[in-house]
Write a protein that holds these residues in place. Structure first.
Motif, mmCIF file in Angstrom:
data_model
loop_
_atom_site.group_PDB
_atom_site.id
_atom_site.type_symbol
_atom_site.label_atom_id
_atom_site.label_comp_id
_atom_site.label_asym_id
_atom_site.label_seq_id
_atom_site.Cartn_x
_atom_site.Cartn_y
_atom_site.Cartn_z
ATOM 1 N N ARG A 95 0.801 -1.236 0.000
ATOM 2 C CA ARG A 95 0.000 0.000 0.000
ATOM 3 C C ARG A 95 0.828 1.278 0.000
ATOM 4 O O ARG A 95 0.343 2.339 -0.362
ATOM 5 C CB ARG A 95 -0.901 0.025 1.256
ATOM 6 N N LEU A 96 2.078 1.187 0.458
ATOM 7 C CA LEU A 96 2.897 2.385 0.650
ATOM 8 C C LEU A 96 4.004 2.471 -0.398
ATOM 9 O O LEU A 96 4.821 1.545 -0.519
ATOM 10 C CB LEU A 96 3.510 2.381 2.052
ATOM 11 N N TYR A 97 4.027 3.579 -1.126
ATOM 12 C CA TYR A 97 4.997 3.791 -2.192
ATOM 13 C C TYR A 97 5.756 5.082 -1.935
ATOM 14 O O TYR A 97 5.276 5.971 -1.230
ATOM 15 C CB TYR A 97 4.287 3.857 -3.560
ATOM 16 N N GLY A 98 6.926 5.201 -2.526
ATOM 17 C CA GLY A 98 7.719 6.419 -2.356
ATOM 18 C C GLY A 98 8.313 6.875 -3.680
ATOM 19 O O GLY A 98 8.712 6.047 -4.511
ATOM 20 N N ILE A 99 8.334 8.172 -3.884
ATOM 21 C CA ILE A 99 8.952 8.754 -5.086
ATOM 22 C C ILE A 99 10.237 9.457 -4.654
ATOM 23 O O ILE A 99 10.269 10.108 -3.605
ATOM 24 C CB ILE A 99 7.980 9.737 -5.775
ATOM 25 N N SER A 100 11.289 9.323 -5.462
ATOM 26 C CA SER A 100 12.558 9.981 -5.128
ATOM 27 C C SER A 100 13.326 10.308 -6.403
ATOM 28 O O SER A 100 12.942 9.873 -7.497
ATOM 29 C CB SER A 100 13.398 9.076 -4.214
#
Ligand SMILES: CC(C)(COP(=O)(O)OP(=O)(O)OC[C@H]1O[C@@H](n2cnc3c(N)ncnc32)[C@H](O)[C@@H]1OP(=O)(O)O)[C@@H](O)C(=O)NCCC(=O)NCCS
Length: 122
Positions: A28-33
């Motif tokens: 459910r948890l995503y990250g953009i970098s």
């Protein structure tokens, strides 16, 4: 779940215009970098296209939240695409003389949850 990452490169002919990365931390948890657009192409909508595509990939994989850390000058860019600052969290970097340089903010974007509705008939 094994962590997955998507590396998105925006190109025109052989030229790299910009880049962004998406990580799945759990289902459910995503990250953009690592969002960056080559200086000659900034302000032309390339960053927005990369960001929207990364959000769409996260949504298609079932993300309920996407998080990122941004330099404070870029906050308006992310706000335009639905990100909110996390609890006002803001850390300001200082140089050796104590003067403020750029800071870092933590932002979240929540995905709408789509429930299933059984309509009663009759
Ligand atoms: C920040 C960055 C990724 C944005 O990409 P971009 O291609 O220049 O942005 P876009 O042209 O897609 O801009 C989309 C919208 O965000 C706004 N925007 C972009 N950068 C902005 C900034 N630094 N401050 C305020 N608004 C900004 C644009 O004005 C535009 O809004 P508009 O449609 O109302 O005019 C890019 O400028 C960049 O790489 N900057 C240097 C590195 C950096 O700061 N990376 C981000 C670290 S978190």
């Amino acid at each position: 779940m094994e962590e997955s990452a998507w590396h998105l490169v925006a190109m025109r002919d052989d030229e790299v215009l910009g880049y962004g990365r998406l990580n799945a931390f759990d289902s459910r948890l995503y990250g953009i970098s690592q969002m960056v657009v080559a200086s000659a192409f900034q302000g032309q909508g390339v960053g927005r296209q990369i960001l929207r595509k990364l959000i769409a990939i996260a949504r298609d994989h079932g993300a309920s939240k996407v998080q990122l850390s941004a330099r404070t000058h870029a906050i308006p860019f992310y706000r335009q695409e639905g990100f909110e600052t996390r609890g006002g969290a803001l850390s300001i970097r200082q140089n050796r003389r104590g003067a403020c340089t750029d800071g870092e903010a933590h932002l979240n974007r929540y995905m709408p949850a789509w429930g299933h509705v059984d309509w009663a008939s009759g």
